[in-house]
Scaffold this active site. Structure first.
Site, PDB file in Angstrom:
ATOM      1  N   CYS A  92      30.351  73.776  26.011  1.00  0.00           N
ATOM      2  CA  CYS A  92      30.512  74.198  24.624  1.00  0.00           C
ATOM      3  C   CYS A  92      31.500  73.241  23.971  1.00  0.00           C
ATOM      4  O   CYS A  92      32.669  73.179  24.384  1.00  0.00           O
ATOM      5  CB  CYS A  92      31.020  75.640  24.589  1.00  0.00           C
ATOM      6  SG  CYS A  92      31.126  76.238  22.905  1.00  0.00           S
ATOM      7  N   CYS A 242      28.511  72.457  15.900  1.00  0.00           N
ATOM      8  CA  CYS A 242      28.010  72.558  17.275  1.00  0.00           C
ATOM      9  C   CYS A 242      28.173  71.227  18.035  1.00  0.00           C
ATOM     10  O   CYS A 242      27.415  70.274  17.815  1.00  0.00           O
ATOM     11  CB  CYS A 242      26.551  73.007  17.308  1.00  0.00           C
ATOM     12  SG  CYS A 242      26.031  73.502  18.971  1.00  0.00           S
TER      13      CYS A 242
HETATM   14  O1  PYC Z   1      29.946  73.643  20.022  1.00  0.00           O
HETATM   15  O2  PYC Z   1      28.645  73.199  21.724  1.00  0.00           O
HETATM   16  C1  PYC Z   1      29.078  73.950  20.869  1.00  0.00           C
HETATM   17  C2  PYC Z   1      28.550  75.340  20.812  1.00  0.00           C
HETATM   18  C3  PYC Z   1      27.541  75.879  21.557  1.00  0.00           C
HETATM   19  C4  PYC Z   1      27.389  77.202  21.154  1.00  0.00           C
HETATM   20  C5  PYC Z   1      28.323  77.451  20.172  1.00  0.00           C
HETATM   21  N1  PYC Z   1      29.015  76.295  19.966  1.00  0.00           N
END
Ligand code: PYC
Length: 316
Positions: A92, A242
Site C-alpha cells: 500500500c 493510490c
Molecule cells: O496507495 O497503494 C495505495 C493504496 C491501495 C489501496 C489504498 N491505497
C-alpha cells in the site's frame, strides 16, 4: 475475537486524504516467520481483529490498517502488514507513507532512507527533510494490454492489467466524469467492472484476483499529468492518488514507450491531491518511486470489550 487482544494502541494519519491506522501496540502475536506466513496467521486466527480495527464502529470502510511487526530482515526499520475493511493488501503506497510518518512521530526514525518489509517484498522509503516521503515500491509491470470486458449496463470496456504491489485493471478510454460529486456513480460502475472481470475469468498472473479498478481522465490542475479514480477491495475508493495504482499506471506507460527512466508522472487523485512518480527501468518491468505527504491525525487506544456485540466490527 475470543483469544485476541482487549486493547490496541493506534496512530492515525492521512496521506493526501486517505487514512492509515497503524497498530503500534497490542496487536495479535503473529510469530517470527516470513511475512507471508504471518499474513496467513493473521487471516486465519485474527481476522476479527482486522475487522474490529478497520470497520465501524471504530473505523470505516475507508480506513487502511497497518500492523507493525518486527522485520525478519535486520536491515529493515520495520515490517508491516496492510489490511482494510474486507481483507488484506499486498502493498500500500499511501499506507507506507503513513507508516513512515508514524515511525517518525514515535521517534523511531529520522529523515533519511529506511527499508520496510511487507508480504510482497521489501520497499525503501525516504523521509525527506520537509516531511514528505518517497517510497521505492516493489517491481511493477504490465501483465496484459488492451483486454476487453463486457460490463452489463456499461457496454464493452478495454483496459490493461498491471501489478503495482496489488492487481489493477486500468481504463483510460471511458465516458465517466471523474469528479468527487460523481463518486457514487463511479463506485457503482467500477464495482460492476470488477464483477464482470471475475465472471469472465479475467485475472492477474497465476489466477490472482484483480481487486483494484482504476479509471483515468484529464487532471483538474494543469500541472498534473492525469487524474484517477481507484476502487479498492470492498466498496471504498482511494481518497489519495493510490501509490500502487500510480505504480501500475507508470508500468503501463513504460510498456507503451510513453515514460522513460527519470521522467516525472504527477498523478492527481479524486480530491485533487497528487503523488509525484518516477521510474527506473528494469527489463520489462519498472522500479517505481512515489512521493507524497501524510499528517498525523490521532493517537488512541481501541477497546475491544468482550461483551460488545460489535467487538469484531460491523461487516456489511
Ligand atoms: O496507495 O497503494 C495505495 C493504496 C491501495 C489501496 C489504498 N491505497
Amino acid at each position: 475475537m475470543p483469544t485476541g487482544p482487549v486493547t490496541a494502541r493506534v496512530i492515525d494519519s492521512h496521506t493526501e486524504g486517505e487514512p492509515t491506522r497503524v497498530v503500534v501496540e497490542g496487536g495479535p502475536e503473529l510469530g517470527s516467520g516470513s511475512f507471508q506466513e504471518r499474513l496467513e496467521i493473521f487471516r486465519r486466527d485474527y481476522d476479527d481483529f482486522r475487522a474490529g480495527v478497520c470497520c465501524e464502529p471504530r473505523g470505516s470502510e475507508v480506513v487502511v490498517g497497518a500492523m507493525l511487526c518486527a522485520p525478519t530482515d535486520a536491515s529493515c526499520a520495520a515490517g508491516v502488514i496492510f489490511f482494510n475493511d474486507v481483507g488484506y493488501l499486498g502493498m500500500c503506497g499511501h499506507g507506507t507513507i503513513g507508516v513512515v510518518r508514524t515511525l517518525a512521530h514515535l521517534g523511531r526514525i529520522e529523515p533519511g532512507s529506511h527499508r520496510i518489509e511487507t508480504p510482497v517484498g521489501i520497499v525503501e522509503a525516504e523521509l525527506l527533510p520537509d516531511g514528505a516521503v518517497r517510497v521505492r515500491n516493489v517491481e511493477s509491470y504490465r501483465y496484459r494490454a488492451a483486454v476487453s470486458v463486457d460490463v452489463p449496463g456499461n457496454g464493452t470496456l478495454v483496459g490493461d492489467i498491471a501489478w503495482g504491489g496489488n492487481w489493477f485493471f486500468l481504463i483510460g478510454d471511458h465516458s465517466y466524469d471523474l469528479s468527487l460529486e460523481n463518486r457514487y456513480e463511479l463506485v457503482r460502475a467500477t464495482h460492476a467492472i470488477r464483477q464482470a472481470l471475475a465472471q469472465a475469468g479475467i485475472t492477474g498472473k497465476d489466477g490472482a484476483v484483480i481487486d483494484h479498478i482504476e479509471l483515468f481522465g484529464e487532471p483538474v490542475h494543469a500541472e498534473n499529468s492525469s487524474r484517477n479514480f481507484v476502487l479498492c477491495p470492498g466498496a471504498s475508493f482511494d481518497r489519495s492518488p493510490c501509490g500502487t495504482g500510480t505504480s501500475a499506471k507508470m508500468a503501463c506507460l513504460y510498456a507503451d514507450g510513453k515514460l522513460s527512466d527519470g521522467d516525472k508522472w504527477r498523478q492527481e487523485g479524486i480530491l485533487g491531491t497528487h503523488f509525484i512518480g518516477t521510474i527506473e527501468a528494469h527489463g520489462e518491468s519498472v522500479l517505481p518511486t512515489i512521493e507524497g505527504r501524510a499528517w498525523i491525525s490521532a493517537e488512541s487506544t481501541l477497546i475491544f470489550d468482550p461483551s460488545d456485540p460489535f467487538r469484531g466490527g460491523i461487516g456489511f
